[in-house]
Design a protein around this motif. Structure first.
Motif, PDB file in Angstrom:
ATOM      1  N   LEU A   1       0.673  -1.232   0.009  1.00  0.00           N
ATOM      2  CA  LEU A   1      -0.062   0.127  -0.028  1.00  0.00           C
ATOM      3  C   LEU A   1       0.927   1.430   0.027  1.00  0.00           C
ATOM      4  O   LEU A   1       0.751   2.254  -0.732  1.00  0.00           O
TER       5      LEU A   1
ATOM      6  N   LEU B   1      -4.805   9.713   0.909  1.00  0.00           N
ATOM      7  CA  LEU B   1      -5.856   8.684   1.503  1.00  0.00           C
ATOM      8  C   LEU B   1      -5.301   7.460   1.794  1.00  0.00           C
ATOM      9  O   LEU B   1      -5.567   6.714   2.743  1.00  0.00           O
ATOM     10  N   LEU B   2      -4.364   6.863   0.762  1.00  0.00           N
ATOM     11  CA  LEU B   2      -3.719   5.579   0.768  1.00  0.00           C
ATOM     12  C   LEU B   2      -2.958   5.560   2.257  1.00  0.00           C
ATOM     13  O   LEU B   2      -2.772   4.588   2.903  1.00  0.00           O
TER      14      LEU B   2
ATOM     15  N   LEU C   1      -4.830   5.425   5.358  1.00  0.00           N
ATOM     16  CA  LEU C   1      -5.400   3.925   5.344  1.00  0.00           C
ATOM     17  C   LEU C   1      -4.356   3.102   5.972  1.00  0.00           C
ATOM     18  O   LEU C   1      -4.836   2.202   6.853  1.00  0.00           O
ATOM     19  N   HIS C   2      -3.002   3.145   5.495  1.00  0.00           N
ATOM     20  CA  HIS C   2      -2.243   2.551   5.894  1.00  0.00           C
ATOM     21  C   HIS C   2      -1.911   2.586   7.276  1.00  0.00           C
ATOM     22  O   HIS C   2      -1.664   1.668   8.107  1.00  0.00           O
TER      23      HIS C   2
ATOM     24  N   ARG D   1      -3.941   3.619   9.415  1.00  0.00           N
ATOM     25  CA  ARG D   1      -5.312   3.076  10.411  1.00  0.00           C
ATOM     26  C   ARG D   1      -5.096   1.691  10.522  1.00  0.00           C
ATOM     27  O   ARG D   1      -5.360   1.018  11.774  1.00  0.00           O
ATOM     28  N   ASN D   2      -4.522   0.889   9.441  1.00  0.00           N
ATOM     29  CA  ASN D   2      -4.219  -0.321   9.627  1.00  0.00           C
ATOM     30  C   ASN D   2      -3.062  -1.130  10.310  1.00  0.00           C
ATOM     31  O   ASN D   2      -3.091  -1.993  10.710  1.00  0.00           O
TER      32      ASN D   2
END
Length: 84
Positions: A36, A67-68, A71-72, A74-75
């Motif tokens: 990602l 945005l990516l 997201l990274h 967050r995970n």
């Protein structure tokens, strides 16, 4: 809408491909490889190269790597908060 790839000069092709090469190699040798992050960085450098040329489509894609990246984050697990 014209094809922005056809409008690149040899110098811009070299800059773009060398940037992608450096990003891919640095991600491959990293102990924490993440697809990602690699994808976001490649989209980011591509959108910057083409936005500098004035391609309207790529100006809109500059927010995708952000945005990516979010997201990274967050995970991703935070090591200091994990029980021992």
């Amino acid at each position: 809408m014209s094809n922005p790839i056809k409008n690149l000069t040899k110098k811009e092709w070299t800059l773009w491909l060398c940037s992608l090469f450096v990003i891919i190699m640095s991600n491959m040798v990293s102990p924490e490889f993440n697809v990602l992050t690699l994808f976001a960085a490649c989209i980011g450098v591509t959108s910057l190269i083409f936005a500098a040329k004035g391609a309207e489509l790529f100006e809109a894609t500059e927010s995708i790597p952000i945005l990516l990246f979010l997201l990274h984050l967050r995970n991703r697990s935070i090591p200091s908060l994990q029980p021992a």
